[in-house]
Design a protein around this motif. Structure first.
Motif, PDB file in Angstrom:
ATOM      1  N   ASP A   9      15.035   7.379  26.472  1.00  0.00           N
ATOM      2  CA  ASP A   9      13.635   7.450  26.053  1.00  0.00           C
ATOM      3  C   ASP A   9      13.242   8.809  25.509  1.00  0.00           C
ATOM      4  O   ASP A   9      12.071   9.121  25.353  1.00  0.00           O
ATOM      5  N   ASN A  13      15.884   4.602  22.430  1.00  0.00           N
ATOM      6  CA  ASN A  13      14.717   3.788  22.771  1.00  0.00           C
ATOM      7  C   ASN A  13      15.060   2.780  23.882  1.00  0.00           C
ATOM      8  O   ASN A  13      14.937   1.567  23.714  1.00  0.00           O
ATOM      9  N   PHE A  73      16.093   6.576  18.512  1.00  0.00           N
ATOM     10  CA  PHE A  73      14.803   6.704  17.837  1.00  0.00           C
ATOM     11  C   PHE A  73      15.054   7.144  16.400  1.00  0.00           C
ATOM     12  O   PHE A  73      16.019   7.880  16.116  1.00  0.00           O
ATOM     13  N   SER A 177       7.779  12.273  16.764  1.00  0.00           N
ATOM     14  CA  SER A 177       8.837  11.776  15.892  1.00  0.00           C
ATOM     15  C   SER A 177       9.912  12.864  15.764  1.00  0.00           C
ATOM     16  O   SER A 177       9.592  14.055  15.706  1.00  0.00           O
TER      17      SER A 177
END
Length: 187
Positions: A9, A13, A73, A177
């Motif tokens: 995380d 993801n 991610f 991001s």
């Protein structure tokens, strides 16, 4: 510079991947918006499971969650590859159990993350990460978990929270991001 990263995380993801598996395995259709609103790291409440049942569910899916097709991610792999290409040192500091260490490291390599054996630390408890971070004298460290981040508030390392619904109560710099990292370190 020396960069440290949590894995689950933070770079991958994991919770959302597990959330979709729970929907599939429980034959449910819980909306993603429910997941994105969770104020806890644990996802079992979204499915009406108590802590015990949620723990059993997670453990039954651990192999599939940790070692299948959990996505990174957006921008995480490319960002770390670019950091390495530019001569920065990359360290992974994960609280995954020690018995998952080698397989996790191999999974990371197979998925494009730049990993050196002596830059991979696994098997510590959340509150113990600070010792590794301090010993490595990291310039930057990125994590998602409030229990970890709260232990790092008074160290010289620049610490950033990876933005998640369960850590927004923390007053700490955050990254939404991985594409933001280049701008952040150029400041």
């Amino acid at each position: 510079m020396r960069f440290g990263f949590d894995i689950d995380d933070t770079l991958i993801n994991l919770r959302e991947f597990a959330f979709h598996l729970y929907n599939e395995k429980l034959n449910e259709n819980v909306e993603l918006s429910v997941f994105k609103a969770l104020k806890t790291i644990e996802i079992h409440e979204a499915f009406g499971l108590d802590k015990e049942a949620g723990g059993k569910m997670w453990n039954s899916l651990a192999e599939e969650v940790y070692y299948s097709s959990c996505p990174a991610f957006d921008g995480a792999v490319e960002t770390l590859q670019e950091l390495e290409k530019n001569g920065h040192e990359i360290y992974y500091i994960t609280a995954r159990k020690a018995e998952h260490g080698e397989r996790t490291k191999n999974w990371m390599i197979e998925n494009g993350f730049p990993v050196k054996d002596d830059h991979f630390f696994c098997g510590m408890k959340d509150h113990e990460k600070i010792h590794t971070i301090n010993r490595l004298e990291l310039d930057y460290y990125f994590d998602d978990k409030p229990a970890v981040l709260e232990t790092l508030l008074d160290i010289p390392t620049k610490v950033y929270a990876i933005d998640n619904s369960y850590n927004r109560e923390l007053d700490i710099p955050r990254l939404a991001s991985w594409f933001e990292l280049k701008e952040l370190i150029s400041e």
